[in-house]
Scaffold this active site. Structure first.
Site, PDB file in Angstrom:
ATOM      1  N   PRO A 147       1.075  -1.071  -0.167  1.00  0.00           N
ATOM      2  CA  PRO A 147      -0.176  -0.110   0.082  1.00  0.00           C
ATOM      3  C   PRO A 147       0.793   1.395  -0.178  1.00  0.00           C
ATOM      4  O   PRO A 147       1.218   0.731   1.000  1.00  0.00           O
ATOM      5  CB  PRO A 147      -0.973  -0.186   1.337  1.00  0.00           C
ATOM      6  CG  PRO A 147       0.041  -1.146   2.447  1.00  0.00           C
ATOM      7  CD  PRO A 147       0.802  -1.975   1.077  1.00  0.00           C
ATOM      8  N   HIS A 197      -3.976  -1.089   8.443  1.00  0.00           N
ATOM      9  CA  HIS A 197      -2.935   0.123   8.792  1.00  0.00           C
ATOM     10  C   HIS A 197      -2.737  -0.015  10.515  1.00  0.00           C
ATOM     11  O   HIS A 197      -3.423   0.737  10.875  1.00  0.00           O
ATOM     12  CB  HIS A 197      -2.952   0.887   7.652  1.00  0.00           C
ATOM     13  CG  HIS A 197      -1.918   1.836   7.338  1.00  0.00           C
ATOM     14  ND1 HIS A 197      -0.465   1.465   9.077  1.00  0.00           N
ATOM     15  CD2 HIS A 197      -0.856   2.529   6.875  1.00  0.00           C
ATOM     16  CE1 HIS A 197       0.097   2.149   8.361  1.00  0.00           C
ATOM     17  NE2 HIS A 197       0.486   2.746   6.771  1.00  0.00           N
ATOM     18  N   HIS A 213       3.202   2.636  12.461  1.00  0.00           N
ATOM     19  CA  HIS A 213       3.283   3.629  11.906  1.00  0.00           C
ATOM     20  C   HIS A 213       3.144   4.349  12.737  1.00  0.00           C
ATOM     21  O   HIS A 213       3.363   6.120  12.584  1.00  0.00           O
ATOM     22  CB  HIS A 213       3.085   4.519  10.156  1.00  0.00           C
ATOM     23  CG  HIS A 213       4.067   3.706   9.494  1.00  0.00           C
ATOM     24  ND1 HIS A 213       3.219   3.499   8.097  1.00  0.00           N
ATOM     25  CD2 HIS A 213       4.721   2.313   9.743  1.00  0.00           C
ATOM     26  CE1 HIS A 213       4.335   2.514   8.052  1.00  0.00           C
ATOM     27  NE2 HIS A 213       4.659   1.444   8.278  1.00  0.00           N
ATOM     28  N   TYR A 217       0.009   5.240  13.857  1.00  0.00           N
ATOM     29  CA  TYR A 217      -1.070   5.754  13.441  1.00  0.00           C
ATOM     30  C   TYR A 217      -2.359   5.218  14.248  1.00  0.00           C
ATOM     31  O   TYR A 217      -2.126   4.769  15.459  1.00  0.00           O
ATOM     32  CB  TYR A 217      -1.991   5.029  12.356  1.00  0.00           C
ATOM     33  CG  TYR A 217      -0.828   6.154  11.140  1.00  0.00           C
ATOM     34  CD1 TYR A 217      -0.813   7.806  10.634  1.00  0.00           C
ATOM     35  CD2 TYR A 217       0.011   4.801  10.132  1.00  0.00           C
ATOM     36  CE1 TYR A 217      -0.406   7.483   9.829  1.00  0.00           C
ATOM     37  CE2 TYR A 217       0.872   5.811   9.187  1.00  0.00           C
ATOM     38  CZ  TYR A 217       0.283   7.149   8.696  1.00  0.00           C
ATOM     39  OH  TYR A 217       0.665   8.024   8.071  1.00  0.00           O
TER      40      TYR A 217
END
Length: 389
Positions: A40, A197, A200, A202
């Site tokens: 992605p 996701h 990172h 998030y």
């Protein structure tokens, strides 16, 4: 006397086509013809959150090129603070869903498989563009996180570092419900599975990181308790979509706030997190790291994807600068790099899938190129990042 004949040395790329890179793999109902996955990558070519014909053609080209599985760019779930860019596609609203039907149909017509990556930016709300200052970002404890090595500008870091209110029980319930609605939308549109996701820095990752989760209720505490929110998201999605479709889960040690951050300092700590996620319903652990081949812990050559598989027995996927001489976060332009180390680790079954990002931008036919013996394409940031090719 017959002179000794010197045999030519085989070019590793000439042997790629017979390697495990092109072995099939079955994950629940998802049958993959090879181990090459399009990673992605945020593209921001969907005005108003709606993917158009250019986005459909972009993904179809990778399926036409032989890529085993396409994972879409991060897609906003059905929550008001999921993603702060109006050009990131969303997975809710009939217009956007009709756009995704065109994407999925095109990939399927080309013989490909595709899953969406569901995304909520959490504490990083406002990093991609201007937002209403009256809107409260979703943060486990109201904290942006410890600032370390980051590519964000000082002006944004200064704004984002101001604490906000912590997520309430109602906030948490609403976000879980938003993940479930968008997962259902993905199934109804025809996607072949779900990707999450959760790295990172998030939202889901923010619950795992002690710097952003300092809650003292059942959503925080020690590492096992900090896994509670991601686990509940996965359980709810699995309950909604049923037993057939696979769930991919991207996790990372590093954060956008601090590239040196870690959620686990030892394999045992990593096992706490990943074991709970697999038990909840995750099928594929997508181990995101800046270079896929870096050892994850001292004293072992095993990569993050390798540890994910060793600790859980689940299918694992390596990602990070595959086919590039260095990470794009490092200074200078990366050059093509051979795949020797990748093929060796894949052959040893250290991990099962290989997610490749930037080289898929450079060459939509990447899988066919590798099957035919190369060459590894050259990625040019200015040429390949700014447009859909």
């Amino acid at each position: 006397m017959t002179p000794e004949r010197t045999l030519p040395v085989a070019d590793p790329l000439q042997q790629v086509h017979s390697s495990p890179l092109f072995a099939p793999l079955q994950v629940r109902s998802l049958a993959l013809p090879n181990r090459i996955v399009m990673s992605p990558m945020t593209r921001e070519h969907s005005p108003g959150g709606v993917p158009g014909p250019d986005v459909a053609a972009y993904y179809r080209r990778r399926a036409d090129g032989g890529t085993g599985l396409v994972i879409t760019e991060g897609v906003a779930i059905d929550h008001p603070t999921a993603v702060d860019s109006p050009n990131v596609p969303r997975l809710h609203g009939e217009t956007a869903l009709e756009g995704w039907r065109q994407v999925v149909d095109g990939v399927h017509e080309a013989g490909g498989r595709i899953v969406p990556q569901l995304w909520h930016v959490g504490p990083l709300w406002g990093a991609m563009g201007a937002v209403d200052p009256a809107t409260t970002p979703m943060r486990p404890s109201g904290l942006w996180g410890r600032v370390g090595r980051t590519v964000y500008p000082d002006s944004y870091v200064e704004r984002a570092s101001v604490p906000t209110r912590a997520m309430t029980e109602r906030d948490i319930e609403d976000v879980i419900a938003a993940y479930v609605r968008s997962a259902r939308n993905a199934v109804d549109v025809g996607f072949d599975g779900i990707a999450i996701h959760a790295g990172h820095g998030y939202l889901l990752d923010a619950f795992l990181w002690e710097s952003t989760n300092q809650r003292t209720d059942h959503w925080g505490g020690d590492l096992r308790r900090r896994t509670h929110f991601p686990v509940e998201v996965i359980r709810a999605i699995r309950l909604e979509i049923g037993p057939d479709l696979p769930i991919f889960y991207r996790f990372s040690q590093h954060k956008q706030q601090d590239y040196a951050a870690r959620i686990a300092d030892t394999p045992d700590e990593l096992s706490v997190v990943l074991g709970a996620l697999v038990e909840a319903g995750v099928d594929v652990l997508d181990a995101s790291i800046r270079r896929f081949d870096l050892p994850a812990f001292e004293g072992s050559d095993l990569t993050l994807a390798g540890w994910a598989k060793k600790l859980t027995g689940a299918t694992s996927m390596a990602v990070g600068s595959v086919g590039l001489s260095k990470s794009l976060r490092d200074a200078g332009t990366p050059k093509p790099a051979d795949l020797d180390g990748l093929l060796r680790r894949l052959d040893a079954q250290e991990f099962d899938l290989v997610a490749i990002g930037r080289l898929h931008m450079a060459d939509p036919n990447l899988a066919t190129t590798l099957r035919n013996g190369g060459p590894i394409p050259t990625f040019d940031r200015e040429q390949h990042e700014g447009r859909l090719h």
